[in-house]
Write an enzyme that holds these catalytic residues in place. Structure first.
Site, PDB file in Angstrom:
ATOM      1  N   ASP A 195       3.945   3.740   0.052  1.00  0.00           N
ATOM      2  CA  ASP A 195       4.109   3.996  -1.359  1.00  0.00           C
ATOM      3  C   ASP A 195       5.363   5.112  -1.572  1.00  0.00           C
ATOM      4  O   ASP A 195       5.331   6.018  -0.731  1.00  0.00           O
ATOM      5  CB  ASP A 195       2.848   4.408  -1.958  1.00  0.00           C
ATOM      6  CG  ASP A 195       2.073   3.250  -2.483  1.00  0.00           C
ATOM      7  OD1 ASP A 195       2.225   2.181  -1.935  1.00  0.00           O
ATOM      8  OD2 ASP A 195       1.044   3.292  -3.039  1.00  0.00           O
ATOM      9  N   ASP A 197       5.627   7.224  -3.811  1.00  0.00           N
ATOM     10  CA  ASP A 197       5.257   8.735  -4.440  1.00  0.00           C
ATOM     11  C   ASP A 197       4.252   9.582  -3.414  1.00  0.00           C
ATOM     12  O   ASP A 197       3.806  10.486  -4.012  1.00  0.00           O
ATOM     13  CB  ASP A 197       4.405   8.539  -5.745  1.00  0.00           C
ATOM     14  CG  ASP A 197       3.295   7.485  -5.836  1.00  0.00           C
ATOM     15  OD1 ASP A 197       2.915   7.122  -4.516  1.00  0.00           O
ATOM     16  OD2 ASP A 197       2.642   7.325  -6.732  1.00  0.00           O
ATOM     17  N   TRP A 257      -0.899  -3.325 -11.140  1.00  0.00           N
ATOM     18  CA  TRP A 257      -1.582  -2.483 -10.377  1.00  0.00           C
ATOM     19  C   TRP A 257      -3.040  -2.841  -9.866  1.00  0.00           C
ATOM     20  O   TRP A 257      -3.766  -3.132 -10.574  1.00  0.00           O
ATOM     21  CB  TRP A 257      -1.756  -1.041 -10.974  1.00  0.00           C
ATOM     22  CG  TRP A 257      -2.164   0.120 -10.321  1.00  0.00           C
ATOM     23  CD1 TRP A 257      -1.513   1.073  -9.343  1.00  0.00           C
ATOM     24  CD2 TRP A 257      -3.622   0.391 -10.143  1.00  0.00           C
ATOM     25  NE1 TRP A 257      -2.370   1.774  -8.783  1.00  0.00           N
ATOM     26  CE2 TRP A 257      -3.792   1.639  -9.383  1.00  0.00           C
ATOM     27  CE3 TRP A 257      -4.842   0.110 -10.818  1.00  0.00           C
ATOM     28  CZ2 TRP A 257      -4.843   2.221  -8.995  1.00  0.00           C
ATOM     29  CZ3 TRP A 257      -6.127   0.797 -10.400  1.00  0.00           C
ATOM     30  CH2 TRP A 257      -5.890   1.713  -9.707  1.00  0.00           C
ATOM     31  N   GLU A 260      -4.615  -5.096  -4.100  1.00  0.00           N
ATOM     32  CA  GLU A 260      -4.000  -5.935  -3.049  1.00  0.00           C
ATOM     33  C   GLU A 260      -4.161  -5.347  -1.763  1.00  0.00           C
ATOM     34  O   GLU A 260      -4.345  -5.769  -0.710  1.00  0.00           O
ATOM     35  CB  GLU A 260      -2.377  -5.831  -3.330  1.00  0.00           C
ATOM     36  CG  GLU A 260      -1.656  -4.450  -3.125  1.00  0.00           C
ATOM     37  CD  GLU A 260      -1.871  -3.302  -3.956  1.00  0.00           C
ATOM     38  OE1 GLU A 260      -1.634  -2.374  -3.970  1.00  0.00           O
ATOM     39  OE2 GLU A 260      -2.301  -3.799  -5.245  1.00  0.00           O
ATOM     40  N   ASP A 261      -4.668  -3.839  -1.788  1.00  0.00           N
ATOM     41  CA  ASP A 261      -4.857  -3.387  -0.749  1.00  0.00           C
ATOM     42  C   ASP A 261      -6.370  -3.511  -0.160  1.00  0.00           C
ATOM     43  O   ASP A 261      -6.662  -3.566   0.969  1.00  0.00           O
ATOM     44  CB  ASP A 261      -4.648  -1.654  -0.707  1.00  0.00           C
ATOM     45  CG  ASP A 261      -5.327  -0.985  -2.035  1.00  0.00           C
ATOM     46  OD1 ASP A 261      -5.954  -1.966  -2.797  1.00  0.00           O
ATOM     47  OD2 ASP A 261      -4.949   0.090  -2.307  1.00  0.00           O
ATOM     48  N   MET A 287       0.872  13.870  -3.477  1.00  0.00           N
ATOM     49  CA  MET A 287       1.358  12.776  -4.639  1.00  0.00           C
ATOM     50  C   MET A 287       2.097  13.030  -5.574  1.00  0.00           C
ATOM     51  O   MET A 287       1.434  14.147  -6.513  1.00  0.00           O
ATOM     52  CB  MET A 287       0.112  11.816  -5.248  1.00  0.00           C
ATOM     53  CG  MET A 287       0.440  10.743  -5.863  1.00  0.00           C
ATOM     54  SD  MET A 287      -1.088   9.780  -6.474  1.00  0.00           S
ATOM     55  CE  MET A 287      -0.355   8.584  -7.264  1.00  0.00           C
ATOM     56  N   HIS A 290       3.438  11.219 -11.722  1.00  0.00           N
ATOM     57  CA  HIS A 290       4.260  10.330 -12.452  1.00  0.00           C
ATOM     58  C   HIS A 290       3.588   9.688 -13.343  1.00  0.00           C
ATOM     59  O   HIS A 290       2.221   9.357 -13.305  1.00  0.00           O
ATOM     60  CB  HIS A 290       4.824   9.310 -11.607  1.00  0.00           C
ATOM     61  CG  HIS A 290       3.998   8.456 -10.882  1.00  0.00           C
ATOM     62  ND1 HIS A 290       3.613   7.022 -11.593  1.00  0.00           N
ATOM     63  CD2 HIS A 290       3.456   8.416  -9.658  1.00  0.00           C
ATOM     64  CE1 HIS A 290       2.840   6.541 -10.589  1.00  0.00           C
ATOM     65  NE2 HIS A 290       2.654   7.215  -9.615  1.00  0.00           N
ATOM     66  N   ARG A 292       2.359   5.972 -15.427  1.00  0.00           N
ATOM     67  CA  ARG A 292       2.262   4.386 -14.984  1.00  0.00           C
ATOM     68  C   ARG A 292       3.384   3.955 -15.691  1.00  0.00           C
ATOM     69  O   ARG A 292       3.717   3.983 -16.782  1.00  0.00           O
ATOM     70  CB  ARG A 292       1.105   4.009 -15.570  1.00  0.00           C
ATOM     71  CG  ARG A 292       0.580   2.382 -14.887  1.00  0.00           C
ATOM     72  CD  ARG A 292      -0.564   1.933 -15.049  1.00  0.00           C
ATOM     73  NE  ARG A 292      -1.703   2.738 -14.508  1.00  0.00           N
ATOM     74  CZ  ARG A 292      -1.962   2.840 -13.091  1.00  0.00           C
ATOM     75  NH1 ARG A 292      -0.915   2.250 -12.581  1.00  0.00           N
ATOM     76  NH2 ARG A 292      -2.887   3.661 -12.603  1.00  0.00           N
TER      77      ARG A 292
END
Length: 346
Positions: A195, A197, A257, A260-261, A287, A290, A292
């Site tokens: 990722d 971030d 979001w 998927e993981d 992290m 930010h 969304r």
């Protein structure tokens, strides 16, 4: 009259004699010249042959010397534990940082790729970063990740897979694309799905693959450096080329979001693989804060899709990943792959 006729005959014979004499002289001179010339050519040829033999011997000697030098100059394998590791580092995220600064700090990186100059890397690793509208996060990650990986003495390349258009973001499909595109460049042994971030804090968190899939994010600053939940397999993961191929990659159907993981974790478990993690005090990440993204809203279908994973993993993944490659830019710090991955199915 008789006397005049006799004189004419004698005169004619003299002319013939003179002409014959001249002809013989010319032939003799020519023979002499030709002999000298041939002798000169033969001498020159002999000299040329001698010089050629000397040059050939010298060339062979130089080739042998060069071969010996190349053998001597072959790099030894890098040590199992890099002597360059420094452990935990204090991370900074300066607002004044720009891409040119990061490029100047990493002149040893060419078109996103790096190899140690003083030893032969033990591991070849492709870093895959799904991306859209996160330029600042990408800059911070590149700033810290390049020296982090170089201290680990890896042969690596960074691939940024950019989703074109304004369709809902699909992290998983972009990572499938990154895998399929990266293996066109090189037979990478290991893939890090990363990722944009999340920035690693400790270079003892090795970006290498293992006999089992590795999850590298045990803790993040925003979760008190604790694992989000027991089965968490997101953020930054490492799988070999064969492991990822064996599970058929990610699902292509997770738009937005989440989910998927967990789907990937189920695929791994289906193949009787076990997820391993580095020690918690090493696998720590910052992290970068930010909000969304408007194009990455929570996937409301994620739980329904997860229930279908065991049935769908064979037909939904690398073998069904359709996309259009719009451009491949090989920039100093990374390879940028811009793709059209389509729209979510209604």
């Amino acid at each position: 009259m008789i006397v005049c006729t006799a004189i004419k005959k004698v005169s004619r014979k003299c002319k013939y004699a003179v002409l014959i004499g001249l002809l013989l002289s010319v032939l003799a001179w020519k023979a002499s010249f030709t002999g000298d010339t041939n002798k000169t050519i033969d001498d020159n040829f002999a000299i040329t042959q001698t010089e050629e033999d000397k040059l050939r011997d010298e060339l062979n000697s130089r080739i042998a010397e060069a071969s010996h030098t190349n053998i001597s100059a072959e790099k030894d394998e890098c040590p199992e534990k890099s002597p360059l590791l420094v452990g935990a580092s204090k991370l900074t995220f300066e607002s004044s940082l720009n891409l040119k600064d990061v490029e100047k700090e990493n002149k040893v990186v060419t078109k996103g790729e790096y190899e140690p100059s003083d030893c032969k890397a033990r591991h070849s690793v492709a870093i895959l970063i799904p991306h859209r509208n996160r330029e600042r996060h990408l800059l911070y990650l590149l700033h810290h990740l390049h020296p982090f990986l170089q201290r680990q003495q890896l042969h690596y390349a960074i691939y940024v897979i950019h989703q074109a258009g304004d369709a809902t973001f699909n992290r998983a499909k972009l990572l499938n694309v990154g895998y399929l595109e990266a293996i066109k460049d090189f037979s990478w042994e290991c893939f890090i799905f990363h990722d944009v971030d999340l920035v690693p804090e400790n270079d003892h968190n090795l970006y290498i693959c293992d006999q089992q899939p590795r999850h590298l994010v045990v803790g993040r600053n925003v979760t008190g450096y604790k694992l989000r939940y027991k089965g968490y397999f997101g953020g930054v993961t490492a799988m070999t080329k064969d492991q990822f191929f064996q599970v058929n990659g990610f699902s292509n159907n997770y738009w937005g979001w989440g989910g998927e993981d967990d789907d990937l974790r189920v695929r791994v478990e289906q193949q009787k693989m076990k997820i391993v993690r580095p020690p918690a005090n090493v696998a720590r990440y910052t992290m970068v804060f930010h909000k969304r993204d408007s194009g990455n809203q929570v996937n409301k279908n994620r739980m329904r899709l997860l229930r279908q994973t065991t049935k769908m993993w064979r037909v939904d993944g690398l073998n069904s990943c359709l996309y259009d490659t719009l451009s491949v830019g090989r920039y100093p710090l990374y390879v940028n792959i811009t793709v059209n991955i389509g729209q979510p199915q209604s």
